[in-house]
Design an enzyme around this catalytic site. Sequence first.
Site, mmCIF file in Angstrom:
data_model
loop_
_atom_site.group_PDB
_atom_site.id
_atom_site.type_symbol
_atom_site.label_atom_id
_atom_site.label_comp_id
_atom_site.label_asym_id
_atom_site.label_seq_id
_atom_site.Cartn_x
_atom_site.Cartn_y
_atom_site.Cartn_z
ATOM 1 N N LYS A 38 0.934 -1.201 0.043
ATOM 2 C CA LYS A 38 -0.101 0.054 0.257
ATOM 3 C C LYS A 38 0.780 1.219 0.102
ATOM 4 O O LYS A 38 2.165 1.183 0.285
ATOM 5 C CB LYS A 38 -1.018 -0.100 1.483
ATOM 6 C CG LYS A 38 -0.009 0.162 2.485
ATOM 7 C CD LYS A 38 -1.074 -0.308 3.888
ATOM 8 C CE LYS A 38 -0.527 -0.436 4.820
ATOM 9 N NZ LYS A 38 -1.276 -0.872 6.053
ATOM 10 N N TYR A 264 13.068 31.324 6.358
ATOM 11 C CA TYR A 264 11.883 32.031 7.114
ATOM 12 C C TYR A 264 11.848 32.150 8.329
ATOM 13 O O TYR A 264 12.091 31.540 9.334
ATOM 14 C CB TYR A 264 10.831 31.207 6.718
ATOM 15 C CG TYR A 264 10.249 31.273 4.953
ATOM 16 C CD1 TYR A 264 10.279 32.545 4.154
ATOM 17 C CD2 TYR A 264 10.331 30.065 4.228
ATOM 18 C CE1 TYR A 264 9.950 32.510 3.175
ATOM 19 C CE2 TYR A 264 9.911 30.312 2.871
ATOM 20 C CZ TYR A 264 9.880 31.260 2.301
ATOM 21 O OH TYR A 264 9.521 31.466 0.963
HETATM 22 C C1 LIG Z 1 -0.350 -2.156 6.876
HETATM 23 C C2 LIG Z 1 -0.964 -3.508 7.251
HETATM 24 C C3 LIG Z 1 0.025 -4.660 7.403
HETATM 25 C C4 LIG Z 1 1.490 -4.343 7.385
HETATM 26 O O1 LIG Z 1 2.135 -3.911 8.600
HETATM 27 P P1 LIG Z 1 3.737 -3.855 8.880
HETATM 28 O O2 LIG Z 1 3.763 -3.437 10.204
HETATM 29 O O3 LIG Z 1 4.114 -2.691 7.826
HETATM 30 O O4 LIG Z 1 4.252 -5.098 8.356
HETATM 31 C C5 LIG Z 1 -0.733 -5.749 7.625
HETATM 32 N N1 LIG Z 1 -1.851 -5.835 8.077
HETATM 33 C C6 LIG Z 1 -2.533 -4.644 7.941
HETATM 34 C C7 LIG Z 1 -4.068 -4.765 8.097
HETATM 35 C C8 LIG Z 1 -2.153 -3.440 7.521
HETATM 36 O O5 LIG Z 1 -3.035 -2.433 7.491
#
Ligand SMILES: *Cc1c(COP(=O)(O)O)cnc(C)c1O
Length: 369
Positions: A38, A264
């Site tokens: 993702k 800034y």
């Molecule tokens: C993002 C996510 C993961 C991955 O988690 P990590 O800590 O990056 O390994 C796994 N399961 C779900 C439901 C997630 O939202």
Amino acid sequence: MPKVFETTLEINLPALKHNFEVLKAKLNTDTLFLAVVKAFAYGSDADVVSNYLQQLGVDYFAVAYVAEGVALRKAGVTKPILVLHPLVKNLGLAIEHCLEPSIYSLKLLQEFEGIAKNLNQNNYPIHIKFNTGLNRLGFEPEELDLVLESLKEASSLKVKSVFSHLAASEDFEEQEFTFAQINLYKSLTETFINGLGYPIIKHLCNTSGVLNYPEAHFDMVRCGIGLYGFGNSEKETKNLIPVACLKSIISQIHQIKKGASVGYNRAFKSISDIETATLPIGHADGIGRHFGNGVGFVMIHGKKAPIVGNVCMDMIMVDVTNIDCKEGDEVVFFDASHSAEKAATNASTISYELITGISQRVKRKIVTT
Ligand SMILES: *Cc1c(COP(=O)(O)O)cnc(C)c1O
């Protein structure tokens, strides 16, 4: 290492392979591996990373939203893709691209069953998500019978897996809570699968779950951050290699006289004569303002150059008084030896936020050796 000529996020595929193998070695040989890609594969490059992981033999992919799954299909990913957080509006699109939704509420189940029926689907794969304590997404344990009942009438759908998500798998102080989640998940899934009457995949662990709770791997694990090189602890991270290196160059050098200000709001006022370098990267690229005023630093020729004053939208200034450098020289924000995890910790955030925040304006460069 190749020299860069602009702000560049290098994506190191051999490091990705290494991390995949380290994580895979923690599993039983028949445990399935789901790669979480993702948010542009945690800010790297979802297309390249997913295709490479597919070649390496990953069994499953997960994205947060339907649009991310559509992009993966267009990039050539053929393995199953779980959509963790589908919204009703995009369910038709999910079917069009063979994306498998996580179903976390009765409303979503009813909506999806209607859409699947309309599109003449039979046994369309779905994944049932239970809430076991994170209190984010998922059916409540009390809804189990209702879910089973609704599923019995939903001939257009077929459950492929049942899953949940740990709230504090990286946190040893919350071990008791995590064990309670694991036990609740176990008993829920047993009842659920009995009621369903056919075998399905069980999965619970994210990266830290994989590392800290080997007894909870079940049939599949879902790894994100570990693939990208971070293990949420010094001990685990040392066996992994960060996949992304953020580099840039020096645009200009300035001599700052004692008493002069930089940037800034005149946030920095010099108490002596110093030299600064201006770099073409700012908060619009993902270096948040919390890195300003000495909190964050970059490496130039192996030496630390702290950020001076406020982070601008497109630039930062760093102190190079004691560094022999010139315009065009390479600057490292994070790489394998100066990790994003440490930089993030310094600025009171976490690796996840820093790496996923590197904006799409930053050029990605794939490194294959
Ligand atoms: C993002 C996510 C993961 C991955 O988690 P990590 O800590 O990056 O390994 C796994 N399961 C779900 C439901 C997630 O939202």
